[in-house]
Design an enzyme around this catalytic site. Sequence first.
Site, mmCIF file in Angstrom:
data_model
loop_
_atom_site.group_PDB
_atom_site.id
_atom_site.type_symbol
_atom_site.label_atom_id
_atom_site.label_comp_id
_atom_site.label_asym_id
_atom_site.label_seq_id
_atom_site.Cartn_x
_atom_site.Cartn_y
_atom_site.Cartn_z
ATOM 1 C CE LYS A 13 -2.015 -1.140 3.891
ATOM 2 N NZ LYS A 13 -1.272 -2.394 4.162
ATOM 3 N NE ARG A 93 -4.986 -0.052 8.980
ATOM 4 C CZ ARG A 93 -3.776 -0.568 8.909
ATOM 5 N NH1 ARG A 93 -3.525 -1.737 9.378
ATOM 6 N NH2 ARG A 93 -2.794 0.109 8.394
ATOM 7 N NE ARG A 132 7.872 -2.511 6.538
ATOM 8 C CZ ARG A 132 6.552 -2.377 6.591
ATOM 9 N NH1 ARG A 132 5.912 -1.766 5.625
ATOM 10 N NH2 ARG A 132 5.888 -2.882 7.598
ATOM 11 N NE ARG A 165 5.959 -0.442 10.270
ATOM 12 C CZ ARG A 165 4.882 -0.418 9.487
ATOM 13 N NH1 ARG A 165 4.914 0.236 8.354
ATOM 14 N NH2 ARG A 165 3.783 -1.046 9.841
ATOM 15 N NE ARG A 176 1.782 -4.962 11.118
ATOM 16 C CZ ARG A 176 2.913 -4.814 10.407
ATOM 17 N NH1 ARG A 176 4.051 -5.335 10.851
ATOM 18 N NH2 ARG A 176 2.886 -4.157 9.282
HETATM 19 P P1 AP5 Z 1 4.904 -1.547 1.904
HETATM 20 O O1 AP5 Z 1 4.622 -0.776 0.674
HETATM 21 O O2 AP5 Z 1 5.553 -0.866 3.059
HETATM 22 O O3 AP5 Z 1 3.578 -2.345 2.349
HETATM 23 P P2 AP5 Z 1 2.305 -1.836 3.168
HETATM 24 O O4 AP5 Z 1 1.128 -2.530 2.611
HETATM 25 O O5 AP5 Z 1 2.290 -0.345 3.215
HETATM 26 O O6 AP5 Z 1 2.677 -2.480 4.564
HETATM 27 P P3 AP5 Z 1 2.540 -1.928 6.051
HETATM 28 O O7 AP5 Z 1 3.265 -2.941 6.904
HETATM 29 O O8 AP5 Z 1 3.010 -0.514 6.168
HETATM 30 O O9 AP5 Z 1 1.025 -2.015 6.250
HETATM 31 P P4 AP5 Z 1 0.252 -2.053 7.569
HETATM 32 O O10 AP5 Z 1 -1.111 -1.868 7.080
HETATM 33 O O11 AP5 Z 1 0.494 -3.231 8.419
HETATM 34 O O12 AP5 Z 1 0.932 -0.873 8.406
HETATM 35 P P5 AP5 Z 1 0.500 0.607 8.752
HETATM 36 O O13 AP5 Z 1 1.719 1.413 8.800
HETATM 37 O O14 AP5 Z 1 -0.633 1.056 7.914
HETATM 38 O O15 AP5 Z 1 5.803 -2.808 1.482
HETATM 39 C C1 AP5 Z 1 6.295 -3.719 2.457
HETATM 40 C C2 AP5 Z 1 7.709 -4.186 2.033
HETATM 41 O O16 AP5 Z 1 7.599 -4.921 0.815
HETATM 42 C C3 AP5 Z 1 8.680 -3.034 1.748
HETATM 43 O O17 AP5 Z 1 9.964 -3.425 2.162
HETATM 44 C C4 AP5 Z 1 8.630 -2.848 0.215
HETATM 45 O O18 AP5 Z 1 9.869 -2.376 -0.300
HETATM 46 C C5 AP5 Z 1 8.340 -4.293 -0.245
HETATM 47 N N1 AP5 Z 1 7.496 -4.336 -1.439
HETATM 48 C C6 AP5 Z 1 6.404 -3.581 -1.740
HETATM 49 N N2 AP5 Z 1 5.868 -3.947 -2.909
HETATM 50 C C7 AP5 Z 1 6.629 -4.972 -3.387
HETATM 51 C C8 AP5 Z 1 6.568 -5.787 -4.572
HETATM 52 N N3 AP5 Z 1 5.629 -5.604 -5.506
HETATM 53 N N4 AP5 Z 1 7.483 -6.760 -4.713
HETATM 54 C C9 AP5 Z 1 8.469 -6.958 -3.772
HETATM 55 N N5 AP5 Z 1 8.583 -6.201 -2.648
HETATM 56 C C10 AP5 Z 1 7.663 -5.230 -2.447
HETATM 57 O O19 AP5 Z 1 -0.097 0.428 10.228
HETATM 58 C C11 AP5 Z 1 0.752 0.108 11.320
HETATM 59 C C12 AP5 Z 1 -0.081 0.062 12.604
HETATM 60 O O20 AP5 Z 1 -0.674 1.351 12.849
HETATM 61 C C13 AP5 Z 1 -1.266 -0.918 12.596
HETATM 62 O O21 AP5 Z 1 -0.882 -2.222 12.953
HETATM 63 C C14 AP5 Z 1 -2.194 -0.267 13.649
HETATM 64 O O22 AP5 Z 1 -1.738 -0.527 14.949
HETATM 65 C C15 AP5 Z 1 -2.015 1.220 13.374
HETATM 66 N N6 AP5 Z 1 -2.959 1.716 12.373
HETATM 67 C C16 AP5 Z 1 -2.667 2.236 11.146
HETATM 68 N N7 AP5 Z 1 -3.795 2.601 10.504
HETATM 69 C C17 AP5 Z 1 -4.822 2.308 11.351
HETATM 70 C C18 AP5 Z 1 -6.236 2.428 11.233
HETATM 71 N N8 AP5 Z 1 -6.808 2.924 10.119
HETATM 72 N N9 AP5 Z 1 -6.988 2.002 12.278
HETATM 73 C C19 AP5 Z 1 -6.417 1.524 13.401
HETATM 74 N N10 AP5 Z 1 -5.101 1.360 13.566
HETATM 75 C C20 AP5 Z 1 -4.297 1.756 12.545
#
Ligand code: AP5
Length: 220
Positions: A13, A93, A132, A165, A176
């Site tokens: 994402k 979410r 990552r 992270r 997660r």
């Molecule tokens: P990346 O692009 O970083 O993936 P992502 O989907 O953004 O993954 P996240 O881990 O950031 O998602 P998340 O939803 O768990 O975390 P968030 O920060 O939103 O890619 C991941 C890796 O893969 C990278 O190294 C990248 O280089 C690689 N990659 C990408 N695409 C690739 C491809 N095509 N091929 C190969 N490699 C690739 O949330 C974190 C925490 O915050 C949550 O757990 C929760 O506690 C809180 N939170 C956030 N939003 C909310 C909400 N709306 N409600 C409640 N709690 C929330």
Amino acid sequence: MNLILIGAPGAGKGTQGALLAKRYGVARISTGDLLREAVRAGTPLGRKARSYMDAGELVPDELILDLVREALTDGAAGDESVRRGFILDGFPRTPAQASGLDRLLHEIGRPLDAVVVFEVPDEVLVRRLSGRASCKQCGAVYNVHSEPPRTPGVCDVCGGELVQRGDDDPETVRRRLQVYREQTQPLIARYQASRTPVLIVDGDRPVEEVHSETVRKLET
Ligand code: AP5
């Protein structure tokens, strides 16, 4: 262009959201990034959110809804890109967040154009998250398996230190993924039953291919 990106942790994402935001000149609003910033700055929101994030649980809906309202309204004042459009990365979410977003977008008169869902098998997600690394200084994201930096541990963009992270350890990643399946994945059916187009994209391909497929689907 007003979009929501849905996908499991590690589905891409953030990576795809950044490419789309650049291509269309709109703002990427990542609730995860906003929360991590609040934790780093030690704000009251950051202090409340930290324990949930460390455990891989969702932060309470009301805190998140306030954060998104601020990003799309007051906080957006003077930010030209938000006026052009927005890409919501990692929000909504839960059903309560989706209903809150419906109300907010109606109130500010900015309808959604599409929901993009990135699908990636669990074993690929776990491998991606284990590899990552992000820059402490500028936030650039790398992956030791697929997108390594030129010098290990050093950011190509600004020379900053690369770190893992805190919630990317295997146990928290398992939680997660479970939280995503239970609380977020059901939103896909909710949007499919609405008037907003839902575009399903195979996210298990190289970054550029996922990007072109997303653009192709958005533009047809
Ligand atoms: P990346 O692009 O970083 O993936 P992502 O989907 O953004 O993954 P996240 O881990 O950031 O998602 P998340 O939803 O768990 O975390 P968030 O920060 O939103 O890619 C991941 C890796 O893969 C990278 O190294 C990248 O280089 C690689 N990659 C990408 N695409 C690739 C491809 N095509 N091929 C190969 N490699 C690739 O949330 C974190 C925490 O915050 C949550 O757990 C929760 O506690 C809180 N939170 C956030 N939003 C909310 C909400 N709306 N409600 C409640 N709690 C929330």
